[in-house]
Design an enzyme around this catalytic site. Structure first.
Site, PDB file in Angstrom:
ATOM      1  N   TYR A  54      52.408 -52.683   1.454  1.00  0.00           N
ATOM      2  CA  TYR A  54      51.253 -52.660   2.354  1.00  0.00           C
ATOM      3  C   TYR A  54      50.645 -54.070   2.393  1.00  0.00           C
ATOM      4  O   TYR A  54      50.021 -54.516   1.428  1.00  0.00           O
ATOM      5  CB  TYR A  54      50.207 -51.661   1.885  1.00  0.00           C
ATOM      6  CG  TYR A  54      50.561 -50.205   2.084  1.00  0.00           C
ATOM      7  CD1 TYR A  54      51.736 -49.831   2.726  1.00  0.00           C
ATOM      8  CD2 TYR A  54      49.724 -49.198   1.626  1.00  0.00           C
ATOM      9  CE1 TYR A  54      52.055 -48.493   2.902  1.00  0.00           C
ATOM     10  CE2 TYR A  54      50.032 -47.859   1.806  1.00  0.00           C
ATOM     11  CZ  TYR A  54      51.199 -47.514   2.443  1.00  0.00           C
ATOM     12  OH  TYR A  54      51.514 -46.187   2.606  1.00  0.00           O
ATOM     13  N   PHE A 209      50.145 -39.694   8.800  1.00  0.00           N
ATOM     14  CA  PHE A 209      49.940 -39.503  10.238  1.00  0.00           C
ATOM     15  C   PHE A 209      49.185 -38.189  10.477  1.00  0.00           C
ATOM     16  O   PHE A 209      49.627 -37.328  11.254  1.00  0.00           O
ATOM     17  CB  PHE A 209      51.269 -39.482  10.997  1.00  0.00           C
ATOM     18  CG  PHE A 209      52.095 -40.739  10.901  1.00  0.00           C
ATOM     19  CD1 PHE A 209      51.523 -41.943  10.557  1.00  0.00           C
ATOM     20  CD2 PHE A 209      53.465 -40.708  11.156  1.00  0.00           C
ATOM     21  CE1 PHE A 209      52.290 -43.100  10.468  1.00  0.00           C
ATOM     22  CE2 PHE A 209      54.237 -41.854  11.076  1.00  0.00           C
ATOM     23  CZ  PHE A 209      53.643 -43.061  10.733  1.00  0.00           C
ATOM     24  N   PRO A 210      48.033 -37.979   9.810  1.00  0.00           N
ATOM     25  CA  PRO A 210      47.344 -36.688   9.880  1.00  0.00           C
ATOM     26  C   PRO A 210      46.786 -36.337  11.244  1.00  0.00           C
ATOM     27  O   PRO A 210      46.441 -35.180  11.489  1.00  0.00           O
ATOM     28  CB  PRO A 210      46.221 -36.835   8.844  1.00  0.00           C
ATOM     29  CG  PRO A 210      45.946 -38.305   8.815  1.00  0.00           C
ATOM     30  CD  PRO A 210      47.294 -38.948   8.982  1.00  0.00           C
ATOM     31  N   LEU A 211      46.703 -37.328  12.116  1.00  0.00           N
ATOM     32  CA  LEU A 211      46.279 -37.063  13.497  1.00  0.00           C
ATOM     33  C   LEU A 211      47.422 -37.280  14.474  1.00  0.00           C
ATOM     34  O   LEU A 211      47.232 -37.231  15.687  1.00  0.00           O
ATOM     35  CB  LEU A 211      45.095 -37.958  13.869  1.00  0.00           C
ATOM     36  CG  LEU A 211      43.822 -37.721  13.051  1.00  0.00           C
ATOM     37  CD1 LEU A 211      42.760 -38.758  13.392  1.00  0.00           C
ATOM     38  CD2 LEU A 211      43.290 -36.310  13.285  1.00  0.00           C
ATOM     39  N   PRO A 216      55.958 -43.408  18.039  1.00  0.00           N
ATOM     40  CA  PRO A 216      56.348 -42.825  19.329  1.00  0.00           C
ATOM     41  C   PRO A 216      56.888 -41.404  19.214  1.00  0.00           C
ATOM     42  O   PRO A 216      56.936 -40.678  20.205  1.00  0.00           O
ATOM     43  CB  PRO A 216      57.431 -43.791  19.826  1.00  0.00           C
ATOM     44  CG  PRO A 216      57.163 -45.079  19.123  1.00  0.00           C
ATOM     45  CD  PRO A 216      56.641 -44.688  17.772  1.00  0.00           C
TER      46      PRO A 216
END
Length: 297
Positions: A54, A209-211, A216
């Site tokens: 990160y 990626f909770p939302l 893509p």
């Protein structure tokens, strides 16, 4: 504010933590990055998710500066990929056993600790993202062997899995698995069976990626009319509704939303106070899961 809690790696942690990936957006504003993480701790975050790749070590460096033992924060890191500043993507796969060991050593060094409480093995068998090729195709048993050896040596406390299939999880259960990190959201629910298995086995489910929408291959939960309707009714944002739905989905769900913005951080931390009534939950549960398995890169 009151934040719900859950069990994770033999500890009780707040169900809303912080994902450190977004700290790299503050790479040229280190003071802001430090202040943001300090604010997260002040707001009750006691579970921080990070990785050596990160920001090419920047996130770990900030965590090392900010956190103190008395803060009682559970730092979870991952191996299976490594920084690749000159490559087409900011990371390269590092799946071989010796690379996993090197990844643990790198995280120990950059975080300035003698032991990593939880280390996720990033398998990349499912969800959006790269897929291993050539010598990066490694049998799960070989990887678990080195991870358990590192645990026996005291360098890591617990083992997690990331981007894993349900068959992979079942194979790994005898090794003792503390958590699973897979892409999962209101609009990307391919792993319902795995979530149920984790709940039955007392394994924390930590969706990334909770939302949705971060690749893509994933739709966005905040594009759904039902999400907007519930948000308007409750007087909150669509993003908060998407996160609140995850907390309502199962008691073993832990959130690690990332942000580089203090106001957004505070909004995320209030999600635990949102109550979704049966009608709202029914409307959200009826949203179609439209995720797909298109790899990127």
């Amino acid at each position: 504010m009151t934040t719900p809690t859950a069990s994770f790696a033999d500890r009780t942690v707040a169900r809303i933590g912080y994902g450190a990936l977004q700290l790299e957006r503050l790479h040229d504003r280190r003071r802001d990055a430090v202040a943001l993480l300090r604010r997260a701790i002040e707001l009750g975050v006691d579970h921080v998710d990070t990785a050596e790749f990160y920001g090419f070590g920047f996130a770990n460096d900030v965590i090392r500066e900010v956190l103190r033992a008395e803060d009682g924060v559970l730092v979870v890191t991952k191996v299976g990929a490594a920084p690749d500043p000159g490559g087409p993507l900011p990371l390269r796969l590092a799946q071989r056993p010796e690379q996993l060991r090197a990844g643990v050593e790198d995280n120990l060094r950059s975080l300035g600790v003698d032991r990593l409480p939880v280390v996720n093995l990033r398998r990349l068998d499912s969800g959006p993202g790269l897929r291993p090729e050539g010598d990066q195709v490694v049998d799960l048993d070989d990887q678990l062997a080195v991870m358990t050896a590192l645990r026996d040596e005291g360098k890591i406390g617990a083992i997690g899995l990331s981007s894993v299939t349900i068959d992979g999880l079942r194979r790994a259960l005898p090794a003792g698995i503390a958590c699973v990190q897979n892409a999962y959201s209101l609009v990307s629910r391919d792993d319902e069976d795995m979530l149920e298995l984790c709940a039955a086995e007392g394994i924390a489910w930590v969706p990334f990626f909770p939302l949705g929408g971060a690749s893509p291959a994933l739709p966005k939960a905040t594009d759904e009319p039902a999400v907007h309707a519930v948000a308007e009714t409750l007087g909150v944002t669509p993003s908060q509704v998407g996160l609140a739905w995850l907390l309502h989905r199962a008691p073993n769900v832990l959130l690690i939303p990332g942000t580089a913005d203090a106001a957004h951080l505070e909004a995320n931390m209030t999600v635990g106070e949102i109550t979704l009534d049966p009608a709202s939950l029914a409307a959200l549960d009826a949203v179609e899961s439209r995720s797909n398995e298109v790899p990127i890169g």
